[in-house]
Write an enzyme that holds these catalytic residues in place. Sequence first.
Site, PDB file in Angstrom:
ATOM      1  N   ASP A   1     -25.946 -16.071  50.586  1.00  0.00           N
ATOM      2  CA  ASP A   1     -25.848 -16.314  52.034  1.00  0.00           C
ATOM      3  C   ASP A   1     -25.336 -15.071  52.751  1.00  0.00           C
ATOM      4  O   ASP A   1     -25.803 -14.721  53.837  1.00  0.00           O
ATOM      5  CB  ASP A   1     -24.925 -17.498  52.337  1.00  0.00           C
ATOM      6  CG  ASP A   1     -25.706 -18.791  52.499  1.00  0.00           C
ATOM      7  OD1 ASP A   1     -26.817 -18.865  51.935  1.00  0.00           O
ATOM      8  OD2 ASP A   1     -25.219 -19.711  53.177  1.00  0.00           O
TER       9      ASP A   1
ATOM     10  N   TYR B   1     -20.379 -25.962  39.948  1.00  0.00           N
ATOM     11  CA  TYR B   1     -21.136 -27.069  40.534  1.00  0.00           C
ATOM     12  C   TYR B   1     -21.531 -28.064  39.442  1.00  0.00           C
ATOM     13  O   TYR B   1     -22.547 -28.723  39.521  1.00  0.00           O
ATOM     14  CB  TYR B   1     -22.385 -26.558  41.258  1.00  0.00           C
ATOM     15  CG  TYR B   1     -22.100 -25.678  42.465  1.00  0.00           C
ATOM     16  CD1 TYR B   1     -20.813 -25.271  42.781  1.00  0.00           C
ATOM     17  CD2 TYR B   1     -23.125 -25.271  43.300  1.00  0.00           C
ATOM     18  CE1 TYR B   1     -20.548 -24.472  43.876  1.00  0.00           C
ATOM     19  CE2 TYR B   1     -22.877 -24.465  44.400  1.00  0.00           C
ATOM     20  CZ  TYR B   1     -21.584 -24.071  44.687  1.00  0.00           C
ATOM     21  OH  TYR B   1     -21.336 -23.275  45.771  1.00  0.00           O
TER      22      TYR B   1
ATOM     23  N   ASP C   1     -24.238 -18.521  45.185  1.00  0.00           N
ATOM     24  CA  ASP C   1     -24.354 -19.247  46.444  1.00  0.00           C
ATOM     25  C   ASP C   1     -23.757 -18.413  47.575  1.00  0.00           C
ATOM     26  O   ASP C   1     -24.362 -18.195  48.632  1.00  0.00           O
ATOM     27  CB  ASP C   1     -23.605 -20.584  46.288  1.00  0.00           C
ATOM     28  CG  ASP C   1     -23.912 -21.552  47.405  1.00  0.00           C
ATOM     29  OD1 ASP C   1     -24.815 -21.271  48.208  1.00  0.00           O
ATOM     30  OD2 ASP C   1     -23.243 -22.597  47.473  1.00  0.00           O
TER      31      ASP C   1
ATOM     32  N   LYS D   1     -16.529 -12.759  36.932  1.00  0.00           N
ATOM     33  CA  LYS D   1     -15.103 -12.556  37.206  1.00  0.00           C
ATOM     34  C   LYS D   1     -14.366 -12.823  35.905  1.00  0.00           C
ATOM     35  O   LYS D   1     -13.421 -13.614  35.838  1.00  0.00           O
ATOM     36  CB  LYS D   1     -14.677 -13.529  38.334  1.00  0.00           C
ATOM     37  CG  LYS D   1     -13.282 -13.328  38.854  1.00  0.00           C
ATOM     38  CD  LYS D   1     -13.102 -12.124  39.741  1.00  0.00           C
ATOM     39  CE  LYS D   1     -11.657 -11.941  40.115  1.00  0.00           C
ATOM     40  NZ  LYS D   1     -11.393 -10.725  40.888  1.00  0.00           N
TER      41      LYS D   1
ATOM     42  N   ASP E   1     -15.873  -9.721  43.381  1.00  0.00           N
ATOM     43  CA  ASP E   1     -15.250  -9.228  44.619  1.00  0.00           C
ATOM     44  C   ASP E   1     -15.707  -7.806  44.947  1.00  0.00           C
ATOM     45  O   ASP E   1     -16.074  -7.499  46.092  1.00  0.00           O
ATOM     46  CB  ASP E   1     -13.715  -9.342  44.569  1.00  0.00           C
ATOM     47  CG  ASP E   1     -13.130  -8.975  43.207  1.00  0.00           C
ATOM     48  OD1 ASP E   1     -13.913  -8.753  42.264  1.00  0.00           O
ATOM     49  OD2 ASP E   1     -11.895  -8.895  43.089  1.00  0.00           O
TER      50      ASP E   1
END
Length: 332
Positions: free
Chosen positions: A228, A124, A224, A169, A200
């Site tokens: 959620d 971002y 993010d 990752k 993952d």
Amino acid sequence: MKLAVIEGDGIGREVIPEAVKVLDAFGLEIEKVPMELGYARWERTGTAMSNEDLETIKGCDAVLFGAVTTVPDPNYKSVLLTIRKELDLYANVRPVKPLPGVVGVTGRSDFDFVIVRENTEGLYSGIEEIGHDLSWTKRVVTRKGSERISEYACKLAKKRKNKLTIVHKSNVLKSDKLFLDVCKQTAVAHGVEYTDMLVDSMAYSLMMHPEKYDVVVTTNLFGDILSDMCAALVGSLGLVPSANIGEKYAFFEPVHGSAPDIAGKGIANPLAAILCVKMLLEWIGREKEATIIDRAISHVLEKKIITPDLGGTSTTAEVGHQVAEYVKNSLK
Ligand code: ATP
């Protein structure tokens, strides 16, 4: 302490007044500065937030924020992103904890963890180029950014079960090696027990074994998505609060948006907004008051004073009123 109160749009205008009612029930010395920002203001005046508004916010210590509707108009500048950047709110903090009698998709209620997401860099970064045949976004990881977010996470872990999970990752995204190394060093320096997980595997593990986690620290995009996803563990979007914390300022907002589909009906669940007040109280060191909010929420849930998203028939205002009354009675 000065608190900017921004109801925003849609159900923000319904849930924030209830959260303020609960805050007021404590009778603390908090000066509230009501501000109108967001889409409705943009429609009326052509600006969602002016420079003067930003200065007013910077003159406060913290912000209680409802939600703003975002539209894809290129002239519409995101209020949220601007505030986050201007106040340098680098830590996004989301507690994931079940509430009594409410179960999420997994049916489990044996978990209690916090996701600490780096809020200013990663994917971002805003450094990107959009073309016809090629588009790219630069993923930025800095030592400073990784240090301050891991410091925040470790300090939080110290107050909890002293366990940190670093999510990354780095096997594929080499930029994550810096994040991982810095987080490990910070954990060692603080004496925090740590482990690391690939994002993952972590997504799977959070659904299968949410009880294993205490404080989870990760980069912007992963945080993010995971946060959620974890709202589904709790049961309703109307139950999940969040905080955006910087060195100087803090900003509290429910995870849900402006929910135009239910706005104006008086049925939005105000508990996420009320839990934002709890996080605000913790931020100003009012632990005792924060605990009273927990008890007040347990009380309304047990009495089934709940909104339709939880299967009840109560209105937003009824829930807010009952929580505030419980707080007042606890202080007698
Ligand atoms: P926005 O565009 O502002 O993000 P949205 O509708 O896309 O709004 P949310 O506001 O997060 O996204 O809402 C997603 C769904 O969850 C909607 O169906 C909404 O009615 C429901 N919802 C969100 N918040 C609440 C709440 N506090 N109480 C009850 N239902 C809610």
